[in-house]
Design an enzyme around this catalytic site. Structure first.
Site, PDB file in Angstrom:
ATOM      1  N   LYS A 196       0.842  -1.206   0.000  1.00 34.74           N
ATOM      2  CA  LYS A 196       0.000   0.000   0.000  1.00 34.74           C
ATOM      3  C   LYS A 196       0.871   1.248   0.000  1.00 34.74           C
ATOM      4  CE  LYS A 196      -1.851   2.685   3.189  1.00 34.74           C
ATOM      5  NZ  LYS A 196      -1.903   4.019   2.561  1.00 34.74           N
ATOM      6  N   GLU A 270      10.545   0.818   9.917  1.00 30.83           N
ATOM      7  CA  GLU A 270      11.502   1.908   9.620  1.00 30.83           C
ATOM      8  C   GLU A 270      10.777   3.201   9.948  1.00 30.83           C
ATOM      9  OE1 GLU A 270      14.561   1.517   8.732  1.00 30.83           O
ATOM     10  OE2 GLU A 270      14.664  -0.509   7.923  1.00 30.83           O
ATOM     11  N   GLU A 401      10.381  15.247  15.583  1.00 31.47           N
ATOM     12  CA  GLU A 401      10.626  15.176  14.141  1.00 31.47           C
ATOM     13  C   GLU A 401       9.684  16.166  13.439  1.00 31.47           C
ATOM     14  OE1 GLU A 401       9.278  11.754  11.855  1.00 31.47           O
ATOM     15  OE2 GLU A 401      11.220  11.696  10.867  1.00 31.47           O
TER      16      GLU A 401
HETATM   17  P1  NAP Z   1       2.595   7.659   8.420  1.00 27.63           P
HETATM   18  O1  NAP Z   1       1.522   8.615   8.663  1.00 27.63           O
HETATM   19  O2  NAP Z   1       3.034   6.776   9.530  1.00 27.63           O
HETATM   20  O3  NAP Z   1       2.159   6.790   7.158  1.00 27.63           O
HETATM   21  C1  NAP Z   1       2.945   5.778   6.606  1.00 27.63           C
HETATM   22  C2  NAP Z   1       2.059   4.784   5.882  1.00 27.63           C
HETATM   23  O4  NAP Z   1       1.239   4.101   6.832  1.00 27.63           O
HETATM   24  C3  NAP Z   1       1.097   5.436   4.898  1.00 27.63           C
HETATM   25  O5  NAP Z   1       0.920   4.572   3.803  1.00 27.63           O
HETATM   26  C4  NAP Z   1      -0.163   5.550   5.734  1.00 27.63           C
HETATM   27  O6  NAP Z   1      -1.308   5.685   4.959  1.00 27.63           O
HETATM   28  C5  NAP Z   1      -0.132   4.253   6.489  1.00 27.63           C
HETATM   29  N1  NAP Z   1      -0.909   4.232   7.735  1.00 27.63           N
HETATM   30  C6  NAP Z   1      -1.439   5.272   8.434  1.00 27.63           C
HETATM   31  N2  NAP Z   1      -2.065   4.819   9.530  1.00 27.63           N
HETATM   32  C7  NAP Z   1      -1.935   3.466   9.539  1.00 27.63           C
HETATM   33  C8  NAP Z   1      -2.347   2.434  10.428  1.00 27.63           C
HETATM   34  N3  NAP Z   1      -3.030   2.688  11.544  1.00 27.63           N
HETATM   35  N4  NAP Z   1      -2.028   1.156  10.132  1.00 27.63           N
HETATM   36  C9  NAP Z   1      -1.325   0.865   9.017  1.00 27.63           C
HETATM   37  N5  NAP Z   1      -0.902   1.801   8.137  1.00 27.63           N
HETATM   38  C10 NAP Z   1      -1.200   3.092   8.400  1.00 27.63           C
HETATM   39  O7  NAP Z   1       3.923   8.373   7.923  1.00 27.63           O
HETATM   40  P2  NAP Z   1       4.027   9.451   6.799  1.00 27.63           P
HETATM   41  O8  NAP Z   1       3.588  10.741   7.380  1.00 27.63           O
HETATM   42  O9  NAP Z   1       3.398   8.959   5.557  1.00 27.63           O
HETATM   43  O10 NAP Z   1       5.607   9.462   6.530  1.00 27.63           O
HETATM   44  C11 NAP Z   1       6.483  10.219   7.265  1.00 27.63           C
HETATM   45  C12 NAP Z   1       7.155   9.378   8.336  1.00 27.63           C
HETATM   46  O11 NAP Z   1       7.846   8.269   7.737  1.00 27.63           O
HETATM   47  C13 NAP Z   1       8.217  10.153   9.065  1.00 27.63           C
HETATM   48  O12 NAP Z   1       8.079   9.936  10.447  1.00 27.63           O
HETATM   49  C14 NAP Z   1       9.517   9.544   8.559  1.00 27.63           C
HETATM   50  O13 NAP Z   1      10.591   9.672   9.440  1.00 27.63           O
HETATM   51  C15 NAP Z   1       9.146   8.143   8.303  1.00 27.63           C
HETATM   52  N6  NAP Z   1      10.069   7.505   7.348  1.00 27.63           N
HETATM   53  C16 NAP Z   1      10.980   6.609   7.826  1.00 27.63           C
HETATM   54  C17 NAP Z   1      11.889   6.000   6.969  1.00 27.63           C
HETATM   55  C18 NAP Z   1      12.899   5.022   7.472  1.00 27.63           C
HETATM   56  O14 NAP Z   1      13.480   4.313   6.651  1.00 27.63           O
HETATM   57  N7  NAP Z   1      13.138   4.933   8.765  1.00 27.63           N
HETATM   58  C19 NAP Z   1      11.855   6.307   5.602  1.00 27.63           C
HETATM   59  C20 NAP Z   1      10.912   7.231   5.144  1.00 27.63           C
HETATM   60  C21 NAP Z   1      10.016   7.820   6.031  1.00 27.63           C
HETATM   61  P3  NAP Z   1      -1.772   7.166   4.512  1.00 27.63           P
HETATM   62  O15 NAP Z   1      -0.595   7.896   4.009  1.00 27.63           O
HETATM   63  O16 NAP Z   1      -2.717   6.957   3.442  1.00 27.63           O
HETATM   64  O17 NAP Z   1      -2.339   7.781   5.737  1.00 27.63           O
END
Ligand code: NAP
Ligand code: MG
Length: 491
Positions: A196, A270, A401
Protein backbone atom coordinates in the site's frame (compact mmCIF):
# COMPACT_ATOMS: atom_id res chain seq x y z
CA UNK A 1 40.11 27.12 21.18
CA UNK A 2 41.07 29.87 18.78
CA UNK A 3 38.15 31.98 17.64
CA UNK A 4 37.99 32.50 13.88
CA UNK A 5 37.25 35.96 12.54
CA UNK A 6 33.97 36.41 10.74
CA UNK A 7 33.63 38.48 7.62
CA UNK A 8 30.44 40.53 7.25
CA UNK A 9 27.57 38.69 5.61
CA UNK A 10 27.34 38.88 1.84
CA UNK A 11 24.50 40.93 0.48
CA UNK A 12 22.36 39.37 -2.18
CA UNK A 13 20.67 42.43 -3.67
CA UNK A 14 22.15 41.48 -7.03
CA UNK A 15 21.23 37.81 -6.70
CA UNK A 16 21.35 35.89 -9.95
CA UNK A 17 18.04 34.65 -11.08
CA UNK A 18 17.83 31.80 -13.52
CA UNK A 19 15.50 31.67 -16.49
CA UNK A 20 12.79 29.04 -15.96
CA UNK A 21 13.91 25.58 -17.13
CA UNK A 22 10.82 23.40 -16.75
CA UNK A 23 10.99 19.72 -17.62
CA UNK A 24 8.46 18.98 -20.35
CA UNK A 25 5.60 16.84 -19.06
CA UNK A 26 3.93 16.39 -22.46
CA UNK A 27 4.93 12.78 -22.91
CA UNK A 28 3.80 11.34 -19.58
CA UNK A 29 0.93 8.90 -19.59
CA UNK A 30 -1.53 9.16 -16.75
CA UNK A 31 -5.07 7.88 -16.52
CA UNK A 32 -7.78 10.02 -15.02
CA UNK A 33 -8.80 7.14 -12.73
CA UNK A 34 -6.76 4.33 -11.18
CA UNK A 35 -8.13 1.00 -9.94
CA UNK A 36 -6.61 -1.54 -7.57
CA UNK A 37 -3.91 -3.86 -8.94
CA UNK A 38 -4.95 -7.33 -7.79
CA UNK A 39 -3.97 -10.66 -9.33
CA UNK A 40 -2.27 -8.99 -12.28
CA UNK A 41 -5.27 -6.85 -13.28
CA UNK A 42 -6.63 -3.41 -12.49
CA UNK A 43 -9.96 -4.01 -10.71
CA UNK A 44 -12.61 -1.67 -9.29
CA UNK A 45 -12.71 -1.39 -5.48
CA UNK A 46 -15.49 -3.23 -3.60
CA UNK A 47 -16.48 0.04 -1.91
CA UNK A 48 -16.90 1.82 -5.25
CA UNK A 49 -15.09 4.73 -3.58
CA UNK A 50 -12.23 6.84 -4.95
CA UNK A 51 -10.10 9.66 -3.59
CA UNK A 52 -8.20 12.48 -5.32
CA UNK A 53 -4.46 12.61 -5.58
CA UNK A 54 -3.38 16.20 -6.08
CA UNK A 55 -0.29 18.07 -7.20
CA UNK A 56 0.90 19.90 -4.06
CA UNK A 57 2.62 22.58 -6.18
CA UNK A 58 -0.66 23.62 -7.84
CA UNK A 59 -3.33 22.13 -5.54
CA UNK A 60 -4.89 20.68 -8.71
CA UNK A 61 -6.33 17.17 -8.89
CA UNK A 62 -4.21 14.77 -10.97
CA UNK A 63 -6.31 11.60 -10.87
CA UNK A 64 -8.91 9.62 -8.95
CA UNK A 65 -7.52 6.65 -7.06
CA UNK A 66 -9.41 3.62 -5.71
CA UNK A 67 -9.97 3.37 -1.97
CA UNK A 68 -9.47 -0.25 -0.89
CA UNK A 69 -11.45 -1.61 2.04
CA UNK A 70 -10.98 -4.80 4.07
CA UNK A 71 -12.72 -6.92 1.37
CA UNK A 72 -10.22 -5.67 -1.25
CA UNK A 73 -7.32 -6.36 1.11
CA UNK A 74 -8.67 -9.88 1.53
CA UNK A 75 -8.81 -10.36 -2.26
CA UNK A 76 -5.25 -9.08 -2.62
CA UNK A 77 -3.93 -11.35 0.16
CA UNK A 78 -5.69 -14.38 -1.38
CA UNK A 79 -4.20 -13.57 -4.80
CA UNK A 80 -0.74 -13.24 -3.22
CA UNK A 81 -1.17 -16.55 -1.33
CA UNK A 82 -2.26 -18.40 -4.43
CA UNK A 83 0.64 -16.94 -6.48
CA UNK A 84 3.01 -17.93 -3.67
CA UNK A 85 1.76 -21.51 -3.41
CA UNK A 86 1.31 -22.23 -7.11
CA UNK A 87 3.95 -20.18 -8.90
CA UNK A 88 6.49 -18.00 -7.17
CA UNK A 89 7.79 -20.32 -4.44
CA UNK A 90 7.95 -23.22 -6.93
CA UNK A 91 9.87 -21.31 -9.59
CA UNK A 92 13.65 -21.85 -9.87
CA UNK A 93 15.35 -18.91 -8.15
CA UNK A 94 17.25 -17.94 -11.30
CA UNK A 95 13.91 -17.45 -13.07
CA UNK A 96 12.70 -15.18 -10.27
CA UNK A 97 15.90 -13.20 -10.72
CA UNK A 98 15.17 -12.77 -14.44
CA UNK A 99 11.82 -11.12 -13.67
CA UNK A 100 13.54 -8.70 -11.31
CA UNK A 101 16.18 -7.84 -13.92
CA UNK A 102 13.41 -7.25 -16.43
CA UNK A 103 11.53 -4.93 -14.05
CA UNK A 104 14.77 -3.01 -13.38
CA UNK A 105 15.41 -2.52 -17.07
CA UNK A 106 11.87 -1.36 -17.90
CA UNK A 107 12.09 1.04 -14.96
CA UNK A 108 15.26 2.49 -16.44
CA UNK A 109 13.64 2.83 -19.86
CA UNK A 110 10.69 4.71 -18.35
CA UNK A 111 12.80 6.65 -15.84
CA UNK A 112 12.13 10.06 -17.35
CA UNK A 113 8.36 9.67 -17.37
CA UNK A 114 8.25 8.20 -13.87
CA UNK A 115 10.51 10.94 -12.45
CA UNK A 116 8.07 13.57 -13.72
CA UNK A 117 5.09 11.73 -12.23
CA UNK A 118 6.93 11.44 -8.90
CA UNK A 119 7.54 15.20 -8.87
CA UNK A 120 3.96 16.05 -9.87
CA UNK A 121 2.35 13.74 -7.33
CA UNK A 122 4.66 14.40 -4.37
CA UNK A 123 6.18 17.86 -4.90
CA UNK A 124 9.87 16.92 -4.95
CA UNK A 125 12.27 18.72 -7.33
CA UNK A 126 12.73 16.98 -10.66
CA UNK A 127 16.51 17.03 -10.10
CA UNK A 128 16.01 14.67 -7.19
CA UNK A 129 13.41 12.36 -8.67
CA UNK A 130 15.39 12.20 -11.94
CA UNK A 131 18.88 11.79 -10.43
CA UNK A 132 18.12 9.94 -7.25
CA UNK A 133 14.72 8.38 -6.61
CA UNK A 134 14.16 6.59 -9.91
CA UNK A 135 17.77 5.48 -10.65
CA UNK A 136 18.08 4.18 -7.08
CA UNK A 137 14.76 2.33 -7.34
CA UNK A 138 16.03 0.57 -10.50
CA UNK A 139 19.37 -0.11 -8.75
CA UNK A 140 17.53 -1.90 -5.94
CA UNK A 141 15.78 -4.21 -8.41
CA UNK A 142 19.11 -4.91 -10.14
CA UNK A 143 20.88 -5.54 -6.85
CA UNK A 144 18.31 -7.98 -5.44
CA UNK A 145 17.85 -9.67 -8.83
CA UNK A 146 21.46 -10.75 -8.46
CA UNK A 147 20.86 -12.35 -5.06
CA UNK A 148 17.78 -14.38 -6.06
CA UNK A 149 19.73 -17.51 -7.07
CA UNK A 150 22.64 -16.98 -4.68
CA UNK A 151 20.95 -17.31 -1.33
CA UNK A 152 23.36 -20.07 -0.27
CA UNK A 153 26.16 -17.51 -0.64
CA UNK A 154 24.18 -14.82 1.14
CA UNK A 155 23.67 -17.15 4.11
CA UNK A 156 26.51 -19.68 3.89
CA UNK A 157 25.89 -23.07 5.46
CA UNK A 158 22.18 -22.38 6.02
CA UNK A 159 19.17 -23.50 4.03
CA UNK A 160 16.74 -20.65 3.63
CA UNK A 161 13.07 -20.52 2.72
CA UNK A 162 10.72 -17.60 2.02
CA UNK A 163 8.12 -16.54 4.58
CA UNK A 164 5.05 -16.41 2.33
CA UNK A 165 2.95 -13.26 1.84
CA UNK A 166 4.48 -9.91 2.81
CA UNK A 167 2.26 -6.90 3.62
CA UNK A 168 4.15 -3.69 2.90
CA UNK A 169 3.11 -0.15 3.84
CA UNK A 170 5.09 2.86 2.68
CA UNK A 171 5.17 6.67 3.19
CA UNK A 172 5.02 9.62 0.78
CA UNK A 173 8.53 11.01 0.93
CA UNK A 174 10.24 8.55 -1.49
CA UNK A 175 7.22 6.79 -2.99
CA UNK A 176 8.78 4.67 -5.73
CA UNK A 177 12.10 4.18 -3.93
CA UNK A 178 10.33 2.88 -0.80
CA UNK A 179 8.29 0.51 -2.99
CA UNK A 180 11.53 -0.80 -4.55
CA UNK A 181 13.22 -1.14 -1.12
CA UNK A 182 10.38 -3.38 -0.07
CA UNK A 183 9.31 -5.30 -3.17
CA UNK A 184 12.75 -6.21 -4.58
CA UNK A 185 14.16 -8.15 -1.58
CA UNK A 186 10.78 -9.77 -0.85
CA UNK A 187 10.49 -11.17 -4.40
CA UNK A 188 14.17 -12.14 -4.63
CA UNK A 189 13.75 -14.26 -1.50
CA UNK A 190 10.64 -15.95 -2.97
CA UNK A 191 7.80 -14.12 -1.18
CA UNK A 192 4.73 -12.53 -2.73
CA UNK A 193 3.53 -9.04 -1.84
CA UNK A 194 0.57 -6.81 -1.00
CA UNK A 195 1.77 -3.20 -0.99
CA UNK A 196 0.00 0.00 0.00
CA UNK A 197 1.49 3.34 -1.06
CA UNK A 198 0.67 6.56 0.84
CA UNK A 199 -2.62 8.28 0.10
CA UNK A 200 -0.94 11.46 -1.22
CA UNK A 201 1.56 9.72 -3.55
CA UNK A 202 0.03 6.58 -5.07
CA UNK A 203 0.83 7.20 -8.76
CA UNK A 204 4.35 5.83 -9.21
CA UNK A 205 3.43 2.60 -7.40
CA UNK A 206 0.55 2.25 -9.90
CA UNK A 207 2.96 2.93 -12.79
CA UNK A 208 5.13 0.19 -11.29
CA UNK A 209 2.09 -2.11 -11.47
CA UNK A 210 1.91 -1.36 -15.22
CA UNK A 211 5.61 -2.28 -15.44
CA UNK A 212 4.86 -5.61 -13.71
CA UNK A 213 2.26 -6.29 -16.40
CA UNK A 214 4.75 -5.38 -19.13
CA UNK A 215 7.35 -7.65 -17.53
CA UNK A 216 4.81 -10.53 -17.49
CA UNK A 217 5.25 -10.95 -13.77
CA UNK A 218 2.90 -13.83 -12.87
CA UNK A 219 -0.49 -12.57 -11.59
CA UNK A 220 -0.74 -12.11 -7.82
CA UNK A 221 3.02 -11.98 -7.16
CA UNK A 222 2.70 -8.26 -6.38
CA UNK A 223 -0.64 -6.62 -5.59
CA UNK A 224 -0.87 -2.86 -5.16
CA UNK A 225 -3.80 -1.52 -3.26
CA UNK A 226 -4.39 2.14 -2.60
CA UNK A 227 -6.17 3.80 0.29
CA UNK A 228 -5.58 5.65 3.53
CA UNK A 229 -4.58 4.49 7.03
CA UNK A 230 -7.57 2.14 7.36
CA UNK A 231 -6.37 0.17 4.32
CA UNK A 232 -2.93 -0.12 5.93
CA UNK A 233 -4.51 -1.32 9.18
CA UNK A 234 -6.51 -3.95 7.25
CA UNK A 235 -3.24 -5.30 5.83
CA UNK A 236 -1.59 -5.36 9.26
CA UNK A 237 -4.52 -7.23 10.79
CA UNK A 238 -5.17 -9.71 7.98
CA UNK A 239 -4.53 -13.26 9.23
CA UNK A 240 -3.18 -14.39 5.83
CA UNK A 241 -0.13 -12.12 6.04
CA UNK A 242 3.16 -13.64 7.22
CA UNK A 243 5.28 -10.51 7.46
CA UNK A 244 4.71 -6.77 7.76
CA UNK A 245 7.26 -4.29 6.45
CA UNK A 246 6.34 -0.75 7.45
CA UNK A 247 8.01 2.59 6.78
CA UNK A 248 6.39 5.64 8.28
CA UNK A 249 5.96 7.61 11.47
CA UNK A 250 6.91 6.35 14.91
CA UNK A 251 3.32 6.90 16.10
CA UNK A 252 1.85 4.56 13.47
CA UNK A 253 4.79 2.16 13.99
CA UNK A 254 3.78 1.83 17.63
CA UNK A 255 0.14 1.13 16.69
CA UNK A 256 1.33 -1.60 14.30
CA UNK A 257 3.68 -3.11 16.87
CA UNK A 258 0.82 -3.34 19.37
CA UNK A 259 -1.48 -4.91 16.74
CA UNK A 260 1.17 -7.54 15.92
CA UNK A 261 2.09 -8.40 19.49
CA UNK A 262 1.03 -11.97 20.22
CA UNK A 263 0.68 -12.92 16.55
CA UNK A 264 3.28 -15.01 14.72
CA UNK A 265 3.73 -12.37 12.00
CA UNK A 266 7.28 -11.14 11.55
CA UNK A 267 7.81 -7.42 11.13
CA UNK A 268 10.28 -4.66 10.38
CA UNK A 269 9.64 -1.01 11.20
CA UNK A 270 11.50 1.91 9.62
CA UNK A 271 10.36 4.96 11.55
CA UNK A 272 11.16 8.60 12.29
CA UNK A 273 14.45 10.36 12.98
CA UNK A 274 16.08 13.48 14.39
CA UNK A 275 19.62 13.17 13.11
CA UNK A 276 22.56 15.17 14.44
CA UNK A 277 25.00 16.63 11.96
CA UNK A 278 28.18 17.46 13.91
CA UNK A 279 30.73 19.93 12.61
CA UNK A 280 34.11 20.15 14.33
CA UNK A 281 36.47 23.12 14.17
CA UNK A 282 38.92 21.17 11.98
CA UNK A 283 36.32 20.42 9.26
CA UNK A 284 36.51 21.73 5.70
CA UNK A 285 33.90 24.37 6.44
CA UNK A 286 32.58 25.12 2.96
CA UNK A 287 32.11 21.43 2.18
CA UNK A 288 30.45 20.92 5.55
CA UNK A 289 28.05 23.81 4.95
CA UNK A 290 27.10 22.32 1.58
CA UNK A 291 26.56 18.91 3.20
CA UNK A 292 24.48 20.38 6.02
CA UNK A 293 22.29 22.25 3.52
CA UNK A 294 21.86 19.03 1.54
CA UNK A 295 21.23 17.09 4.75
CA UNK A 296 18.19 19.12 5.82
CA UNK A 297 16.82 20.95 2.78
CA UNK A 298 17.04 18.02 0.35
CA UNK A 299 13.49 16.88 -0.53
CA UNK A 300 12.02 19.75 1.60
CA UNK A 301 13.33 18.00 4.71
CA UNK A 302 10.86 15.17 4.04
CA UNK A 303 13.58 12.68 4.85
CA UNK A 304 13.56 10.31 7.82
CA UNK A 305 17.36 10.55 8.06
CA UNK A 306 17.47 14.35 7.49
CA UNK A 307 20.21 16.13 9.44
CA UNK A 308 17.64 18.21 11.31
CA UNK A 309 19.89 19.06 14.26
CA UNK A 310 23.22 20.79 13.71
CA UNK A 311 25.93 20.79 16.37
CA UNK A 312 28.69 23.32 15.68
CA UNK A 313 31.90 23.55 17.71
CA UNK A 314 31.66 26.82 19.59
CA UNK A 315 34.63 28.70 18.11
CA UNK A 316 33.43 28.28 14.51
CA UNK A 317 29.74 28.83 15.25
CA UNK A 318 29.51 32.44 13.99
CA UNK A 319 31.41 31.60 10.83
CA UNK A 320 29.28 28.52 10.06
CA UNK A 321 26.04 30.35 10.77
CA UNK A 322 27.00 33.20 8.45
CA UNK A 323 28.00 30.81 5.66
CA UNK A 324 24.85 28.77 6.15
CA UNK A 325 22.61 31.82 5.86
CA UNK A 326 24.47 33.03 2.78
CA UNK A 327 24.07 29.65 1.11
CA UNK A 328 20.42 29.28 2.11
CA UNK A 329 19.63 32.70 0.61
CA UNK A 330 20.66 31.29 -2.78
CA UNK A 331 18.33 28.27 -2.64
CA UNK A 332 15.44 28.38 -5.07
CA UNK A 333 12.03 27.35 -3.74
CA UNK A 334 9.37 26.70 -6.35
CA UNK A 335 8.13 24.66 -9.30
CA UNK A 336 9.22 21.03 -8.71
CA UNK A 337 9.44 20.48 -12.48
CA UNK A 338 11.97 23.30 -12.93
CA UNK A 339 15.51 21.92 -13.16
CA UNK A 340 16.86 24.88 -11.16
CA UNK A 341 14.60 24.26 -8.18
CA UNK A 342 16.34 23.28 -4.95
CA UNK A 343 13.31 23.02 -2.68
CA UNK A 344 9.97 21.86 -4.09
CA UNK A 345 6.49 21.78 -2.61
CA UNK A 346 5.58 20.47 0.83
CA UNK A 347 3.81 17.17 0.22
CA UNK A 348 0.38 18.09 1.61
CA UNK A 349 -1.54 20.83 3.36
CA UNK A 350 -1.63 18.64 6.45
CA UNK A 351 2.18 18.36 6.48
CA UNK A 352 2.55 22.10 5.91
CA UNK A 353 0.31 22.81 8.89
CA UNK A 354 2.34 20.38 11.00
CA UNK A 355 5.58 22.20 10.11
CA UNK A 356 4.01 25.59 10.84
CA UNK A 357 2.72 24.52 14.24
CA UNK A 358 6.06 22.99 15.29
CA UNK A 359 7.91 26.16 14.23
CA UNK A 360 5.41 28.26 16.19
CA UNK A 361 5.97 26.08 19.25
CA UNK A 362 9.74 26.54 18.82
CA UNK A 363 9.35 30.32 18.78
CA UNK A 364 7.03 30.25 21.80
CA UNK A 365 9.63 28.22 23.68
CA UNK A 366 12.18 31.01 23.13
CA UNK A 367 14.07 29.80 20.04
CA UNK A 368 15.36 32.38 17.58
CA UNK A 369 13.95 31.72 14.10
CA UNK A 370 15.54 32.86 10.82
CA UNK A 371 14.08 32.23 7.37
CA UNK A 372 15.32 32.72 3.85
CA UNK A 373 13.90 35.81 2.16
CA UNK A 374 13.20 33.85 -1.06
CA UNK A 375 9.95 34.28 -2.94
CA UNK A 376 7.47 31.41 -2.95
CA UNK A 377 4.62 30.80 -5.42
CA UNK A 378 1.18 32.01 -4.36
CA UNK A 379 -0.63 28.71 -5.05
CA UNK A 380 0.51 25.38 -3.59
CA UNK A 381 2.19 24.32 -0.35
CA UNK A 382 5.57 25.90 0.35
CA UNK A 383 7.87 26.47 3.28
CA UNK A 384 10.98 28.63 3.28
CA UNK A 385 14.23 27.11 4.55
CA UNK A 386 14.36 27.88 8.25
CA UNK A 387 17.04 27.95 10.97
CA UNK A 388 16.58 27.91 14.73
CA UNK A 389 19.25 29.11 17.18
CA UNK A 390 19.17 29.66 20.96
CA UNK A 391 17.33 26.38 21.42
CA UNK A 392 17.51 24.26 24.57
CA UNK A 393 18.22 20.55 24.46
CA UNK A 394 14.71 19.96 25.81
CA UNK A 395 12.88 22.25 23.36
CA UNK A 396 10.41 20.66 20.99
CA UNK A 397 12.29 21.95 17.94
CA UNK A 398 15.27 19.81 19.07
CA UNK A 399 13.32 16.76 20.21
CA UNK A 400 10.44 16.33 17.73
CA UNK A 401 10.63 15.18 14.14
CA UNK A 402 9.42 18.10 11.98
CA UNK A 403 9.81 16.46 8.55
CA UNK A 404 10.24 19.84 6.90
CA UNK A 405 13.04 22.28 5.93
CA UNK A 406 13.80 23.38 9.51
CA UNK A 407 17.25 23.09 11.11
CA UNK A 408 17.88 23.44 14.86
CA UNK A 409 21.41 24.69 15.63
CA UNK A 410 23.26 24.13 18.89
CA UNK A 411 26.90 24.61 19.88
CA UNK A 412 29.32 22.40 21.82
CA UNK A 413 32.86 22.52 23.18
CA UNK A 414 34.08 18.93 23.62
CA UNK A 415 33.68 15.59 21.86
CA UNK A 416 32.11 14.03 24.96
CA UNK A 417 29.56 16.85 25.25
CA UNK A 418 28.42 16.57 21.62
CA UNK A 419 28.09 12.77 21.79
CA UNK A 420 25.86 13.10 24.83
CA UNK A 421 23.71 15.82 23.27
CA UNK A 422 23.47 14.08 19.89
CA UNK A 423 22.24 10.88 21.56
CA UNK A 424 19.69 12.74 23.66
CA UNK A 425 16.50 12.21 21.60
CA UNK A 426 14.08 9.27 21.40
CA UNK A 427 15.33 8.58 17.85
CA UNK A 428 18.47 6.97 16.43
CA UNK A 429 18.27 6.66 12.68
CA UNK A 430 21.28 8.52 11.30
CA UNK A 431 23.95 11.15 11.88
CA UNK A 432 26.78 13.06 10.23
CA UNK A 433 30.32 13.96 11.29
CA UNK A 434 32.43 16.68 9.67
CA UNK A 435 36.10 16.66 10.65
CA UNK A 436 39.57 16.43 9.18
CA UNK A 437 40.55 13.69 11.67
CA UNK A 438 39.87 10.04 10.88
CA UNK A 439 40.35 9.12 14.54
CA UNK A 440 37.59 11.54 15.53
CA UNK A 441 35.27 10.00 12.93
CA UNK A 442 35.84 6.54 14.43
CA UNK A 443 35.50 7.71 18.01
CA UNK A 444 32.29 9.68 17.47
CA UNK A 445 30.62 7.25 15.07
CA UNK A 446 31.16 4.34 17.46
CA UNK A 447 29.45 6.29 20.27
CA UNK A 448 26.48 7.68 18.35
CA UNK A 449 23.41 5.51 18.89
CA UNK A 450 22.18 5.64 15.29
CA UNK A 451 21.97 3.12 12.46
CA UNK A 452 23.63 5.13 9.67
CA UNK A 453 26.52 7.56 10.14
CA UNK A 454 27.95 9.57 7.27
CA UNK A 455 31.39 11.15 7.56
CA UNK A 456 32.22 14.28 5.54
CA UNK A 457 29.18 13.65 3.37
CA UNK A 458 25.43 13.23 3.91
CA UNK A 459 22.35 11.52 2.46
CA UNK A 460 24.24 9.03 0.34
CA UNK A 461 22.38 5.81 -0.44
CA UNK A 462 23.33 2.57 -2.08
CA UNK A 463 21.42 -0.71 -2.49
CA UNK A 464 24.30 -2.65 -0.94
CA UNK A 465 24.21 -0.72 2.37
CA UNK A 466 21.90 -1.69 5.19
CA UNK A 467 19.66 1.09 6.53
CA UNK A 468 17.65 1.22 9.74
CA UNK A 469 17.36 2.68 13.19
CA UNK A 470 17.99 2.37 16.92
CA UNK A 471 15.46 3.21 19.63
CA UNK A 472 12.21 4.77 18.34
CA UNK A 473 13.58 4.90 14.80
CA UNK A 474 12.54 1.32 14.32
CA UNK A 475 13.71 -2.23 14.16
CA UNK A 476 15.21 -4.39 11.43
CA UNK A 477 17.29 -3.34 8.44
CA UNK A 478 16.54 -2.75 4.78
CA UNK A 479 19.09 -2.72 1.97
CA UNK A 480 22.09 -4.94 1.37
CA UNK A 481 22.26 -8.51 2.60
CA UNK A 482 20.66 -7.41 5.85
CA UNK A 483 17.58 -6.46 3.84
CA UNK A 484 17.07 -10.06 2.66
CA UNK A 485 17.04 -11.52 6.15
CA UNK A 486 13.60 -10.18 7.20
CA UNK A 487 12.10 -12.06 4.22
CA UNK A 488 13.47 -15.52 4.95
CA UNK A 489 13.39 -18.25 7.53
CA UNK A 490 16.10 -20.82 8.12
CA UNK A 491 15.16 -24.47 7.65
P1 NAP B 1 2.59 7.66 8.42
O1 NAP B 1 1.52 8.61 8.66
O2 NAP B 1 3.03 6.78 9.53
O3 NAP B 1 2.16 6.79 7.16
C1 NAP B 1 2.95 5.78 6.61
C2 NAP B 1 2.06 4.78 5.88
O4 NAP B 1 1.24 4.10 6.83
C3 NAP B 1 1.10 5.44 4.90
O5 NAP B 1 0.92 4.57 3.80
C4 NAP B 1 -0.16 5.55 5.73
O6 NAP B 1 -1.31 5.68 4.96
C5 NAP B 1 -0.13 4.25 6.49
N1 NAP B 1 -0.91 4.23 7.73
C6 NAP B 1 -1.44 5.27 8.43
N2 NAP B 1 -2.07 4.82 9.53
C7 NAP B 1 -1.93 3.47 9.54
C8 NAP B 1 -2.35 2.43 10.43
N3 NAP B 1 -3.03 2.69 11.54
N4 NAP B 1 -2.03 1.16 10.13
C9 NAP B 1 -1.33 0.87 9.02
N5 NAP B 1 -0.90 1.80 8.14
C10 NAP B 1 -1.20 3.09 8.40
O7 NAP B 1 3.92 8.37 7.92
P2 NAP B 1 4.03 9.45 6.80
O8 NAP B 1 3.59 10.74 7.38
O9 NAP B 1 3.40 8.96 5.56
O10 NAP B 1 5.61 9.46 6.53
C11 NAP B 1 6.48 10.22 7.26
C12 NAP B 1 7.16 9.38 8.34
O11 NAP B 1 7.85 8.27 7.74
C13 NAP B 1 8.22 10.15 9.07
O12 NAP B 1 8.08 9.94 10.45
C14 NAP B 1 9.52 9.54 8.56
O13 NAP B 1 10.59 9.67 9.44
C15 NAP B 1 9.15 8.14 8.30
N6 NAP B 1 10.07 7.51 7.35
C16 NAP B 1 10.98 6.61 7.83
C17 NAP B 1 11.89 6.00 6.97
C18 NAP B 1 12.90 5.02 7.47
O14 NAP B 1 13.48 4.31 6.65
N7 NAP B 1 13.14 4.93 8.77
C19 NAP B 1 11.85 6.31 5.60
C20 NAP B 1 10.91 7.23 5.14
C21 NAP B 1 10.02 7.82 6.03
P3 NAP B 1 -1.77 7.17 4.51
O15 NAP B 1 -0.60 7.90 4.01
O16 NAP B 1 -2.72 6.96 3.44
O17 NAP B 1 -2.34 7.78 5.74
MG1 MG C 1 -0.35 13.68 -4.65
Amino acid sequence: MKKQSVAPSLKFDTKWSYAPAPESADHIQLKSQYELFINGKFVVPSSGKYFDTINPATEKKIALVADANAADVDKAVKAARSAYDKTWSKMPAAERGKYLFRIARILQEKAREIAIIESIDGGKPIRESRDMDIPLAAAHFFYYAGWADKMEYAFPGRTVKPLGVAGQIIPWNFPLLMAAWKIAPALAAGNTVVLKPAETTPLTALKLAEIFQEADLPPGVVNIITGAGATGAAIVNHPGIDKIAFTGSTDVGKIIQKALAGTDKKYTLELGGKAANIIFEDAAIDQAVEGIVNGIFFNQGHVCCAGSRLFVQENIADLVLRKLKDRIETLIVGDPLDKNTDIGAINSKEQLNKIKSLVKAGINEGGECWQSSCAVPSKGYWYRPTLFTKVAQSSSIVQKEIFGPVLAIQTFRTVEEVIEKANNTPFGLSGGIWTDKGSKIFKVSSKLRAGVIWANTYNKFDPTSPFGGYKESGMGREGGLHGLQPYIDFN
